[in-house]
Motif scaffolding. Structure first.
Motif, PDB file in Angstrom:
ATOM      1  N   GLU A   1       0.535  -1.258   0.080  1.00 18.26           N
ATOM      2  CA  GLU A   1      -0.332  -0.358  -0.337  1.00 18.26           C
ATOM      3  C   GLU A   1       0.882   0.828   0.208  1.00 18.26           C
ATOM      4  OE1 GLU A   1      -2.901  -0.619   2.936  1.00 18.26           O
ATOM      5  OE2 GLU A   1      -4.569  -0.696   2.144  1.00 18.26           O
ATOM      6  N   PRO A   2       1.777   1.577   0.757  1.00 20.84           N
ATOM      7  CA  PRO A   2       2.652   2.231   0.475  1.00 20.84           C
ATOM      8  C   PRO A   2       3.212   2.891  -0.586  1.00 20.84           C
ATOM      9  CG  PRO A   2       3.371   1.047   2.606  1.00 20.84           C
ATOM     10  CD  PRO A   2       2.290   0.565   1.439  1.00 20.84           C
ATOM     11  N   VAL A   3       3.731   1.751  -0.891  1.00 24.17           N
ATOM     12  CA  VAL A   3       4.154   1.940  -2.655  1.00 24.17           C
ATOM     13  C   VAL A   3       3.337   2.439  -3.626  1.00 24.17           C
ATOM     14  CG1 VAL A   3       5.523   1.027  -3.942  1.00 24.17           C
ATOM     15  CG2 VAL A   3       6.317   0.489  -1.739  1.00 24.17           C
ATOM     16  N   LEU A   4       2.149   1.594  -3.203  1.00 22.01           N
ATOM     17  CA  LEU A   4       1.196   2.011  -4.696  1.00 22.01           C
ATOM     18  C   LEU A   4       0.073   3.641  -4.192  1.00 22.01           C
ATOM     19  CD1 LEU A   4      -0.683  -1.091  -4.986  1.00 22.01           C
ATOM     20  CD2 LEU A   4       1.266  -0.582  -6.261  1.00 22.01           C
ATOM     21  N   THR A   5       0.496   3.966  -3.099  1.00 24.72           N
ATOM     22  CA  THR A   5      -0.521   5.528  -2.748  1.00 24.72           C
ATOM     23  C   THR A   5       0.516   6.354  -3.038  1.00 24.72           C
ATOM     24  OG1 THR A   5      -0.275   5.219  -0.599  1.00 24.72           O
ATOM     25  CG2 THR A   5      -1.597   4.163  -1.639  1.00 24.72           C
ATOM     26  N   LEU A   6       1.921   6.413  -3.621  1.00 30.43           N
ATOM     27  CA  LEU A   6       2.660   7.876  -3.712  1.00 30.43           C
ATOM     28  C   LEU A   6       1.900   8.588  -4.956  1.00 30.43           C
ATOM     29  CD1 LEU A   6       6.112   5.961  -2.055  1.00 30.43           C
ATOM     30  CD2 LEU A   6       4.616   7.405  -1.084  1.00 30.43           C
ATOM     31  N   ASN A   7       2.758   9.352  -4.840  1.00 32.86           N
ATOM     32  CA  ASN A   7       2.213  10.456  -5.986  1.00 32.86           C
ATOM     33  C   ASN A   7       3.495  10.750  -6.864  1.00 32.86           C
ATOM     34  OD1 ASN A   7       0.380  11.516  -4.506  1.00 32.86           O
ATOM     35  ND2 ASN A   7       1.866  13.033  -2.847  1.00 32.86           N
ATOM     36  N   THR A   8       3.968  10.116  -7.177  1.00 31.53           N
ATOM     37  CA  THR A   8       5.107  10.291  -8.647  1.00 31.53           C
ATOM     38  C   THR A   8       5.458   8.550  -8.336  1.00 31.53           C
ATOM     39  OG1 THR A   8       7.186  10.164  -7.255  1.00 31.53           O
ATOM     40  CG2 THR A   8       5.806  12.280  -7.432  1.00 31.53           C
ATOM     41  N   ILE A   9       5.928   8.416  -9.751  1.00 31.74           N
ATOM     42  CA  ILE A   9       6.967   6.986  -9.883  1.00 31.74           C
ATOM     43  C   ILE A   9       8.063   7.061  -9.273  1.00 31.74           C
ATOM     44  CG2 ILE A   9       7.464   5.597 -11.827  1.00 31.74           C
ATOM     45  CD1 ILE A   9       5.649   7.160 -13.773  1.00 31.74           C
ATOM     46  N   GLU A  10       8.894   8.359  -8.938  1.00 33.82           N
ATOM     47  CA  GLU A  10      10.367   8.301  -8.499  1.00 33.82           C
ATOM     48  C   GLU A  10      10.016   7.722  -6.492  1.00 33.82           C
ATOM     49  OE1 GLU A  10       9.223  10.299 -10.693  1.00 33.82           O
ATOM     50  OE2 GLU A  10      10.513   9.843 -12.165  1.00 33.82           O
ATOM     51  N   GLU A  11       8.805   8.358  -5.967  1.00 40.78           N
ATOM     52  CA  GLU A  11       8.863   8.081  -5.057  1.00 40.78           C
ATOM     53  C   GLU A  11       7.949   6.800  -4.803  1.00 40.78           C
ATOM     54  OE1 GLU A  11       6.718  11.720  -2.792  1.00 40.78           O
ATOM     55  OE2 GLU A  11       5.519  10.786  -4.133  1.00 40.78           O
ATOM     56  N   ALA A  12       7.246   5.774  -6.154  1.00 43.88           N
ATOM     57  CA  ALA A  12       7.102   4.435  -5.670  1.00 43.88           C
ATOM     58  C   ALA A  12       8.191   3.639  -5.504  1.00 43.88           C
ATOM     59  CB  ALA A  12       6.199   4.256  -6.689  1.00 43.88           C
ATOM     60  N   GLN A  13       8.868   4.221  -6.827  1.00 41.94           N
ATOM     61  CA  GLN A  13      10.649   3.427  -6.884  1.00 41.94           C
ATOM     62  C   GLN A  13      11.387   3.577  -5.815  1.00 41.94           C
ATOM     63  OE1 GLN A  13      11.831   5.177 -11.005  1.00 41.94           O
ATOM     64  NE2 GLN A  13      10.243   3.306 -12.376  1.00 41.94           N
ATOM     65  N   ASP A  14      11.298   4.406  -5.462  1.00 46.13           N
ATOM     66  CA  ASP A  14      11.853   4.294  -4.446  1.00 46.13           C
ATOM     67  C   ASP A  14      11.873   2.995  -2.852  1.00 46.13           C
ATOM     68  OD1 ASP A  14      14.101   6.050  -5.415  1.00 46.13           O
ATOM     69  OD2 ASP A  14      13.094   7.866  -4.485  1.00 46.13           O
ATOM     70  N   ALA A  15      10.287   3.576  -3.027  1.00 48.76           N
ATOM     71  CA  ALA A  15       9.914   2.821  -1.403  1.00 48.76           C
ATOM     72  C   ALA A  15      10.068   1.714  -1.910  1.00 48.76           C
ATOM     73  CB  ALA A  15       8.462   3.119  -1.857  1.00 48.76           C
ATOM     74  N   ALA A  16       8.993   1.077  -3.254  1.00 49.75           N
ATOM     75  CA  ALA A  16       9.658  -0.411  -4.028  1.00 49.75           C
ATOM     76  C   ALA A  16      11.024  -1.377  -3.371  1.00 49.75           C
ATOM     77  CB  ALA A  16       9.056  -0.964  -5.277  1.00 49.75           C
ATOM     78  N   SER A  17      12.265  -0.533  -3.639  1.00 48.80           N
ATOM     79  CA  SER A  17      13.443  -0.480  -3.431  1.00 48.80           C
ATOM     80  C   SER A  17      13.689  -0.743  -1.743  1.00 48.80           C
ATOM     81  CB  SER A  17      14.233  -0.019  -4.571  1.00 48.80           C
ATOM     82  OG  SER A  17      14.608   0.346  -5.571  1.00 48.80           O
ATOM     83  N   SER A  18      13.172  -0.157  -1.536  1.00 51.09           N
ATOM     84  CA  SER A  18      13.477  -0.739   0.016  1.00 51.09           C
ATOM     85  C   SER A  18      12.228  -1.398   0.962  1.00 51.09           C
ATOM     86  CB  SER A  18      12.956   1.454   0.653  1.00 51.09           C
ATOM     87  OG  SER A  18      13.713   2.185   0.521  1.00 51.09           O
ATOM     88  N   ALA A  19      11.619  -1.603  -0.111  1.00 51.03           N
ATOM     89  CA  ALA A  19      10.789  -2.848   0.940  1.00 51.03           C
ATOM     90  C   ALA A  19      10.608  -3.861  -0.421  1.00 51.03           C
ATOM     91  CB  ALA A  19       9.516  -2.462   0.701  1.00 51.03           C
ATOM     92  N   THR A  20      12.456  -4.268  -1.369  1.00 50.44           N
ATOM     93  CA  THR A  20      11.913  -5.273  -1.919  1.00 50.44           C
ATOM     94  C   THR A  20      12.793  -6.535  -1.369  1.00 50.44           C
ATOM     95  OG1 THR A  20      13.121  -4.144  -3.401  1.00 50.44           O
ATOM     96  CG2 THR A  20      13.920  -5.815  -3.625  1.00 50.44           C
ATOM     97  N   GLN A  21      13.284  -6.601  -0.374  1.00 54.22           N
ATOM     98  CA  GLN A  21      13.388  -7.831   0.449  1.00 54.22           C
ATOM     99  C   GLN A  21      12.534  -8.160   1.559  1.00 54.22           C
ATOM    100  OE1 GLN A  21      17.204  -7.081   3.168  1.00 54.22           O
ATOM    101  NE2 GLN A  21      17.906  -8.313   1.529  1.00 54.22           N
ATOM    102  N   GLU A  22      11.376  -7.496   2.187  1.00 54.66           N
ATOM    103  CA  GLU A  22      10.052  -7.569   2.765  1.00 54.66           C
ATOM    104  C   GLU A  22       8.954  -8.446   1.656  1.00 54.66           C
ATOM    105  OE1 GLU A  22       7.661  -5.984   6.410  1.00 54.66           O
ATOM    106  OE2 GLU A  22       8.699  -4.259   4.816  1.00 54.66           O
ATOM    107  N   ILE A  23       9.593  -7.700   0.963  1.00 49.67           N
ATOM    108  CA  ILE A  23       7.842  -8.128  -0.870  1.00 49.67           C
ATOM    109  C   ILE A  23       7.994  -9.497  -1.022  1.00 49.67           C
ATOM    110  CG2 ILE A  23       7.266  -7.686  -2.879  1.00 49.67           C
ATOM    111  CD1 ILE A  23       7.976  -4.809  -2.171  1.00 49.67           C
ATOM    112  N   ALA A  24       9.660 -10.052  -0.618  1.00 46.18           N
ATOM    113  CA  ALA A  24       9.584 -10.965  -1.499  1.00 46.18           C
ATOM    114  C   ALA A  24       9.321 -11.629  -0.585  1.00 46.18           C
ATOM    115  CB  ALA A  24      11.885 -11.198  -1.443  1.00 46.18           C
ATOM    116  N   TYR A  25      10.138 -11.699   0.529  1.00 48.21           N
ATOM    117  CA  TYR A  25       9.843 -12.470   1.847  1.00 48.21           C
ATOM    118  C   TYR A  25       8.022 -12.796   2.266  1.00 48.21           C
ATOM    119  CZ  TYR A  25       9.702 -14.293   6.417  1.00 48.21           C
ATOM    120  OH  TYR A  25       9.602 -14.957   7.509  1.00 48.21           O
ATOM    121  N   GLU A  26       7.020 -11.769   1.761  1.00 41.68           N
ATOM    122  CA  GLU A  26       5.689 -12.016   2.074  1.00 41.68           C
ATOM    123  C   GLU A  26       5.731 -12.389   1.233  1.00 41.68           C
ATOM    124  OE1 GLU A  26       4.135 -11.359   5.075  1.00 41.68           O
ATOM    125  OE2 GLU A  26       6.114 -10.858   6.401  1.00 41.68           O
TER     126      GLU A  26
END
Length: 97
Positions: free
Chosen positions: A42-67
């Motif tokens: 949700e935090p990744v998908l609700t950000l205002n810009t693509i750049e913000e979403a990409q940064d958030a997704a990069s930061s959450a990559t391990q957690e996304i993969a694990y879950e």
């Protein structure tokens, strides 16, 4: 949403509510894991810009993969049961009194 439509049915689409115990029990697992996975996405998908979403997704990559692993496994099990639920599960075995 599509998950509720599968469980509760969607009359407008000709999808009846689930009645098979094993499929319902497995969909409970899907719901449990989706809630954990959704909390990360949700935090990744609700950000205002693509750049913000990409940064958030990069930061959450391990957690996304694990879950994603238990979520995918639960969904794959639900698909198998949705197609053919033999009714042989024993959901009470996993419950404590």
């Amino acid at each position: 949403d599509s998950h509720s439509g599968i469980v509760l049915g969607a009359g407008w689409a000709g999808i009846p509510a689930l009645q098979e115990m094993c499929t319902l029990h497995q969909m409970r697992e899907v719901t449990w894991h989706w809630d954990s996975f959704k909390r990360i996405l949700e935090p990744v998908l609700t950000l205002n810009t693509i750049e913000e979403a990409q940064d958030a997704a990069s930061s959450a990559t391990q957690e996304i993969a694990y879950e994603s692993v238990p979520f995918y496994s639960a969904m794959a099990g639900a698909v198998v049961l949705f197609v053919d639920d033999p009714g042989t599960c024993t959901p009470l075995d996993g419950m404590e009194s």
